[in-house]
Design an enzyme around this catalytic site. Structure first.
Site, PDB file in Angstrom:
ATOM      1  N   ASN A  25      37.609  33.717  45.486  1.00 40.66           N
ATOM      2  CA  ASN A  25      38.607  34.180  46.445  1.00 40.66           C
ATOM      3  C   ASN A  25      37.932  34.318  47.818  1.00 40.66           C
ATOM      4  OD1 ASN A  25      40.036  36.064  48.112  1.00 40.66           O
ATOM      5  ND2 ASN A  25      41.304  36.590  46.351  1.00 40.66           N
ATOM      6  N   GLU A  27      47.023  36.797  34.621  1.00 43.29           N
ATOM      7  CA  GLU A  27      45.736  37.310  35.078  1.00 43.29           C
ATOM      8  C   GLU A  27      45.754  38.811  34.855  1.00 43.29           C
ATOM      9  OE1 GLU A  27      44.223  35.901  38.810  1.00 43.29           O
ATOM     10  OE2 GLU A  27      43.125  37.769  39.167  1.00 43.29           O
ATOM     11  N   GLU A  78      47.655  33.617  45.649  1.00 39.30           N
ATOM     12  CA  GLU A  78      48.307  34.849  45.211  1.00 39.30           C
ATOM     13  C   GLU A  78      49.353  35.221  46.245  1.00 39.30           C
ATOM     14  OE1 GLU A  78      44.959  37.383  45.375  1.00 39.30           O
ATOM     15  OE2 GLU A  78      43.935  36.377  43.741  1.00 39.30           O
ATOM     16  N   ARG A 113      46.971  40.039  56.833  1.00 41.74           N
ATOM     17  CA  ARG A 113      45.765  40.730  57.307  1.00 41.74           C
ATOM     18  C   ARG A 113      44.517  39.845  57.219  1.00 41.74           C
ATOM     19  NH1 ARG A 113      45.227  45.428  52.767  1.00 41.74           N
ATOM     20  NH2 ARG A 113      47.391  45.732  53.381  1.00 41.74           N
ATOM     21  N   HIS A 155      39.874  41.352  39.827  1.00 42.40           N
ATOM     22  CA  HIS A 155      39.993  42.493  40.727  1.00 42.40           C
ATOM     23  C   HIS A 155      38.834  43.464  40.536  1.00 42.40           C
ATOM     24  CE1 HIS A 155      42.469  44.068  43.928  1.00 42.40           C
ATOM     25  NE2 HIS A 155      41.805  45.166  43.684  1.00 42.40           N
ATOM     26  N   GLY A 156      38.041  43.583  41.570  1.00 39.40           N
ATOM     27  CA  GLY A 156      36.945  44.545  41.569  1.00 39.40           C
ATOM     28  C   GLY A 156      35.749  44.136  40.732  1.00 39.40           C
ATOM     29  N   HIS A 197      35.892  39.871  46.745  1.00 43.48           N
ATOM     30  CA  HIS A 197      35.232  40.824  47.625  1.00 43.48           C
ATOM     31  C   HIS A 197      33.736  40.915  47.345  1.00 43.48           C
ATOM     32  CE1 HIS A 197      34.172  44.848  49.256  1.00 43.48           C
ATOM     33  NE2 HIS A 197      34.950  44.439  50.239  1.00 43.48           N
ATOM     34  N   THR A 222      45.255  45.154  46.492  1.00 46.96           N
ATOM     35  CA  THR A 222      46.278  45.157  45.449  1.00 46.96           C
ATOM     36  C   THR A 222      46.040  46.340  44.503  1.00 46.96           C
ATOM     37  OG1 THR A 222      46.208  42.753  45.591  1.00 46.96           O
ATOM     38  CG2 THR A 222      47.406  43.694  43.732  1.00 46.96           C
ATOM     39  N   ARG A 236      49.017  37.513  52.255  1.00 43.12           N
ATOM     40  CA  ARG A 236      49.733  38.792  52.220  1.00 43.12           C
ATOM     41  C   ARG A 236      50.866  38.782  53.227  1.00 43.12           C
ATOM     42  NH1 ARG A 236      46.802  43.104  49.424  1.00 43.12           N
ATOM     43  NH2 ARG A 236      48.500  44.372  50.184  1.00 43.12           N
ATOM     44  N   HIS A 274      44.873  34.955  48.977  1.00 44.93           N
ATOM     45  CA  HIS A 274      46.065  35.807  48.902  1.00 44.93           C
ATOM     46  C   HIS A 274      46.727  35.802  50.273  1.00 44.93           C
ATOM     47  CE1 HIS A 274      47.716  40.043  47.589  1.00 44.93           C
ATOM     48  NE2 HIS A 274      48.660  39.275  48.093  1.00 44.93           N
ATOM     49  N   HIS A 311      38.130  37.343  52.220  1.00 44.64           N
ATOM     50  CA  HIS A 311      37.401  38.253  53.113  1.00 44.64           C
ATOM     51  C   HIS A 311      36.532  37.524  54.126  1.00 44.64           C
ATOM     52  CE1 HIS A 311      39.411  41.484  51.334  1.00 44.64           C
ATOM     53  NE2 HIS A 311      39.013  41.140  50.123  1.00 44.64           N
TER      54      HIS A 311
HETATM   55  N1  PXP Z   1      43.024  38.461  41.516  1.00 43.71           N
HETATM   56  C1  PXP Z   1      44.097  38.960  42.172  1.00 43.71           C
HETATM   57  C2  PXP Z   1      45.450  38.722  41.601  1.00 43.71           C
HETATM   58  C3  PXP Z   1      43.951  39.646  43.384  1.00 43.71           C
HETATM   59  O1  PXP Z   1      45.032  40.138  44.028  1.00 43.71           O
HETATM   60  C4  PXP Z   1      42.658  39.790  43.931  1.00 43.71           C
HETATM   61  C5  PXP Z   1      42.479  40.444  45.263  1.00 43.71           C
HETATM   62  O2  PXP Z   1      43.119  39.686  46.235  1.00 43.71           O
HETATM   63  C6  PXP Z   1      41.583  39.246  43.212  1.00 43.71           C
HETATM   64  C7  PXP Z   1      41.785  38.603  41.998  1.00 43.71           C
HETATM   65  C8  PXP Z   1      40.176  39.340  43.707  1.00 43.71           C
HETATM   66  O3  PXP Z   1      39.790  40.681  43.731  1.00 43.71           O
HETATM   67  P1  PXP Z   1      38.407  41.075  44.362  1.00 43.71           P
HETATM   68  O4  PXP Z   1      38.458  40.674  45.796  1.00 43.71           O
HETATM   69  O5  PXP Z   1      38.339  42.566  44.164  1.00 43.71           O
HETATM   70  O6  PXP Z   1      37.334  40.335  43.615  1.00 43.71           O
END
Ligand code: PXP
Length: 266
Positions: A20, A175, A83, A62, A216-217, A240, A122, A58, A56, A23
């Site tokens: 992703n 997911e 996303e 942003r 995520h995370g 991230h 999210t 948004r 993503h 950032h």
């Molecule tokens: N998957 C989804 C559906 C998300 O919304 C996000 C954050 O945009 C991620 C994965 C990636 O998350 P992270 O940036 O925390 O790795």
């Protein structure tokens, strides 16, 4: 799912990494500059072995901007996974930018997510149980345009079953939201409880014929345990932590290190 890797001695597991690149755009937008370019990051991530580029778009724009999507689509050699919230505006953008085109056999993907204006990131999965009719309509439209659909949901059996009920309109993947697992950082027992939820939801999903992603995370610290205890996941979408770590070790190394964790666990 296992094969000998030419690069390492041990067997490799064919799990995919979606990088992703949001950032990179966050840094660009902090100054409303032209750099750093998320498209350049996507190309470098693919060179390092990423199987997919995730971003993503948004509602508040942003980080990723509308003009990034056609540039990403043109540059990406693998697949694009965008996303987005299931709003009319986003659906129109997906149809314009991601629909299958003559001469390109790829089916790019949309992952439908829940979005709240004030959230830092999210916060939770899409509530498919409550919003099944809307998700059905949006997914059917995407399928007709040749766009694959995944749903970002919490690791909850009822949500997984609601997603399975949308197989007839092209939902072939979910997911699982790993945020609660990631937030339990430092508490081995709490992480263990979250892994049980993720593993239970994963088994239901796979038995019901859904492909399974997670994200995520996730970081190079918490990913090894997740991979070991929830082996059903075949795709990770991570952003991230990769971009953050790239500041210090470079994007190439940050991507390669995660590929090693997901493909060569243990
Ligand atoms: N998957 C989804 C559906 C998300 O919304 C996000 C954050 O945009 C991620 C994965 C990636 O998350 P992270 O940036 O925390 O790795």
């Amino acid at each position: 799912m296992s094969t000998e890797s030419p690069l390492t001695a041990g067997p490799a597991v064919l799990r995919r990494l979606g990088v992703n690149i949001d950032h990179v755009a966050t840094i660009r937008q902090a100054r409303r500059e032209r750099y750093p370019d998320p498209v350049a990051a996507a190309i470098q991530a693919e060179q390092a072995g990423a199987d997919q580029i995730t971003c993503h778009l948004r509602v508040d724009r942003r980080h990723i901007q509308d003009h990034d999507l056609p540039r990403l689509r043109a540059a990406v050699q693998t697949l694009l996974n965008v996303e987005m919230a299931p709003t009319d505006e986003m659906v129109a953008i997906a149809h314009r930018e991601l629909a299958r085109r003559p001469g390109d056999p790829r089916r790019h993907r949309v992952t439908l997510v829940a979005e709240r204006a004030e959230e830092i990131t999210t916060e939770g999965g899409l509530d498919v149980v409550t919003h099944g009719a809307l998700v059905r309509e949006v997914s059917a439209g995407m399928a007709a345009a040749g766009i694959a659909v995944s749903l970002f949901i919490d690791p909850d059996t009822a949500q997984v079953e609601a997603a399975q009920a949308l197989a007839d309109v092209g939902v072939d993947m979910i997911e699982l939201n790993t945020a609660a697992y990631a937030e339990a950082h430092g508490d081995h027992a709490a992480q263990g409880r979250e892994l049980v939820r993720l593993a239970t939801a994963s088994r239901v999903a796979v038995q019901g014929g859904l492909e399974l992603a997670a994200g995520h995370g996730l970081t190079h610290h918490n990913l090894p345990r997740m991979v070991a205890e929830v082996p059903e996941v075949v795709e990770y979408n991570i952003g991230h932590s990769i971009i953050s770590r790239a500041v210090f070790v470079g994007l190439d190394t940050a991507v390669r290190d995660l590929i090693t964790i997901i493909r060569h666990p243990g």
